[in-house]
Motif scaffolding. Structure first.
Motif, short mmCIF file in Angstrom:
data_model
loop_
_atom_site.label_atom_id
_atom_site.label_comp_id
_atom_site.label_asym_id
_atom_site.label_seq_id
_atom_site.Cartn_x
_atom_site.Cartn_y
_atom_site.Cartn_z
N PRO A 16 -7.37 -17.10 7.81
CA PRO A 16 -8.04 -17.09 9.11
C PRO A 16 -7.11 -16.80 10.28
O PRO A 16 -7.52 -16.20 11.27
N ASP A 17 -5.84 -17.20 10.16
CA ASP A 17 -4.90 -17.01 11.27
C ASP A 17 -4.02 -15.78 11.09
O ASP A 17 -3.07 -15.57 11.84
N ALA A 18 -4.33 -14.95 10.11
CA ALA A 18 -3.49 -13.77 9.83
C ALA A 18 -3.60 -12.73 10.94
O ALA A 18 -4.68 -12.47 11.47
N SER A 19 -2.47 -12.13 11.27
CA SER A 19 -2.45 -11.02 12.22
C SER A 19 -2.94 -9.76 11.52
O SER A 19 -3.12 -9.73 10.30
N LEU A 20 -3.14 -8.70 12.30
CA LEU A 20 -3.59 -7.44 11.72
C LEU A 20 -2.56 -6.90 10.72
O LEU A 20 -2.93 -6.41 9.64
N ASP A 21 -1.28 -7.01 11.04
CA ASP A 21 -0.24 -6.55 10.12
C ASP A 21 -0.23 -7.40 8.85
O ASP A 21 -0.02 -6.89 7.74
N GLU A 22 -0.47 -8.69 8.99
CA GLU A 22 -0.51 -9.56 7.82
C GLU A 22 -1.74 -9.28 6.97
O GLU A 22 -1.68 -9.35 5.73
N LEU A 23 -2.85 -8.94 7.61
CA LEU A 23 -4.04 -8.55 6.86
C LEU A 23 -3.77 -7.27 6.06
O LEU A 23 -4.17 -7.16 4.90
N ARG A 24 -3.09 -6.33 6.70
CA ARG A 24 -2.77 -5.07 6.03
C ARG A 24 -1.92 -5.31 4.79
O ARG A 24 -2.13 -4.71 3.73
N GLU A 25 -0.95 -6.20 4.91
CA GLU A 25 -0.09 -6.55 3.78
C GLU A 25 -0.89 -7.23 2.68
O GLU A 25 -0.76 -6.90 1.50
N ALA A 26 -1.75 -8.15 3.07
CA ALA A 26 -2.55 -8.88 2.08
C ALA A 26 -3.53 -7.95 1.36
O ALA A 26 -3.78 -8.10 0.15
N ALA A 27 -4.08 -6.99 2.09
CA ALA A 27 -5.04 -6.07 1.49
C ALA A 27 -4.42 -5.23 0.39
O ALA A 27 -5.11 -4.79 -0.54
N GLY A 28 -3.12 -5.04 0.47
CA GLY A 28 -2.43 -4.29 -0.57
C GLY A 28 -2.44 -4.96 -1.92
O GLY A 28 -2.16 -4.33 -2.95
N HIS A 29 -2.80 -6.25 -1.95
CA HIS A 29 -2.84 -7.01 -3.19
C HIS A 29 -4.27 -7.41 -3.56
O HIS A 29 -4.47 -8.23 -4.47
N CYS A 30 -5.25 -6.83 -2.87
CA CYS A 30 -6.64 -7.26 -3.07
C CYS A 30 -7.18 -6.83 -4.44
O CYS A 30 -7.07 -5.67 -4.83
N THR A 31 -7.78 -7.78 -5.12
CA THR A 31 -8.49 -7.52 -6.37
C THR A 31 -9.90 -8.10 -6.27
O THR A 31 -10.47 -8.56 -7.26
N GLY A 32 -10.44 -8.08 -5.06
CA GLY A 32 -11.74 -8.67 -4.79
C GLY A 32 -12.90 -7.98 -5.48
O GLY A 32 -13.99 -8.54 -5.60
N CYS A 33 -12.71 -6.73 -5.88
CA CYS A 33 -13.67 -6.03 -6.74
C CYS A 33 -12.85 -5.16 -7.68
O CYS A 33 -11.63 -5.13 -7.60
N ASP A 34 -13.50 -4.43 -8.55
CA ASP A 34 -12.77 -3.68 -9.58
C ASP A 34 -12.26 -2.31 -9.13
O ASP A 34 -11.59 -1.62 -9.91
N LEU A 35 -12.55 -1.90 -7.90
CA LEU A 35 -12.15 -0.56 -7.48
C LEU A 35 -10.64 -0.37 -7.44
O LEU A 35 -10.14 0.75 -7.57
N TYR A 36 -9.90 -1.44 -7.27
CA TYR A 36 -8.44 -1.33 -7.21
C TYR A 36 -7.85 -0.79 -8.51
O TYR A 36 -6.75 -0.21 -8.53
#
Length: 219
Positions: A16-36
């Protein structure tokens, strides 16, 4: 749809407190669906973190998946041209997609052909888009194409019926849907394509106008 599939979402990857840059970094590890699994990498949004205008497309294309940047392929170049003609400073625009991984079906030549994301995949990725909008806080959100429009305005929204109309939303002062530039590229007739481009430019110009017109409720 199985219960397991219905539970898939990117939400656990978002602080919830992540900055935009931190969100971008976290999204690089997303496995929230199978498209990755079949994508080269996550393609997160780009642009100023205080951009007054945010453009939301469907998903990365083949070129974007390889580059790791949104709107750098043929549709992106057409979008840049349209923004320039509409008088919108591209350097002050935040661009992103409703889905952050490239979904493709077959290979034709050296190019992988995109496949429209399923509703469940769009919903799984929705927390990323919501987080981007909350961090950037754009004055205007322009939704490009049916997938982007439905991801924000609901499955009942029809771009063909409400193109260019401002929609009441808590996301921004003005939310407007129009066509995706890739749809123009698919038009075989040059005259029809030129007219469609002019209409697209007009949509962008009106959407980014300074005075918001009265907004209708969502469909």
């Amino acid at each position: 749809m199985t219960g397991k599939d219905a539970e898939k979402t990117a939400a656990p990857f978002i602080r919830p407190d992540a900055s935009l840059d931190e969100l971008r970094e976290a999204a690089g590890h997303c496995t929230g669906c199978d498209l990755y699994k079949n994508a080269t990498q996550t393609v997160f949004g780009e642009g100023p973190d205080d951009a007054p205008v945010m453009l939301v497309g469907e998903q990365p294309g083949d070129a974007e998946d390889r580059a790791g940047q949104p709107f750098v392929g043929p549709a992106g170049r057409l979008l840049d041209k349209a923004l320039a003609e509409a008088g919108i400073d591209r350097s002050r625009v935040y661009v992103t997609n409703a889905v952050k991984h490239f979904k493709w079906s077959v290979v034709r030549g050296h190019k992988r052909l995109h496949q429209t994301p399923k509703i469940i995949e769009v919903r799984a990725c929705a927390p990323w888009l919501r987080a981007e909008i909350e961090r950037v806080r754009p004055r205007v959100v322009i939704l490009l194409g049916a997938t982007a429009a439905k991801s924000v305005l609901g499955p009942g929204f029809r771009v063909t019926l409400h193109r260019g109309e401002p929609v009441r939303s808590d996301l921004a002062e003005r939310v407007v849907a129009t066509v995706h530039p890739s749809s123009l590229l698919r038009m075989p007739d040059p005259d029809a394509r030129a007219r469609a481009f002019d209409e697209f430019v007009d949509d962008l110009r009106k959407a980014a106008g300074e005075s918001p017109p009265p907004a209708r409720g969502p469909a």
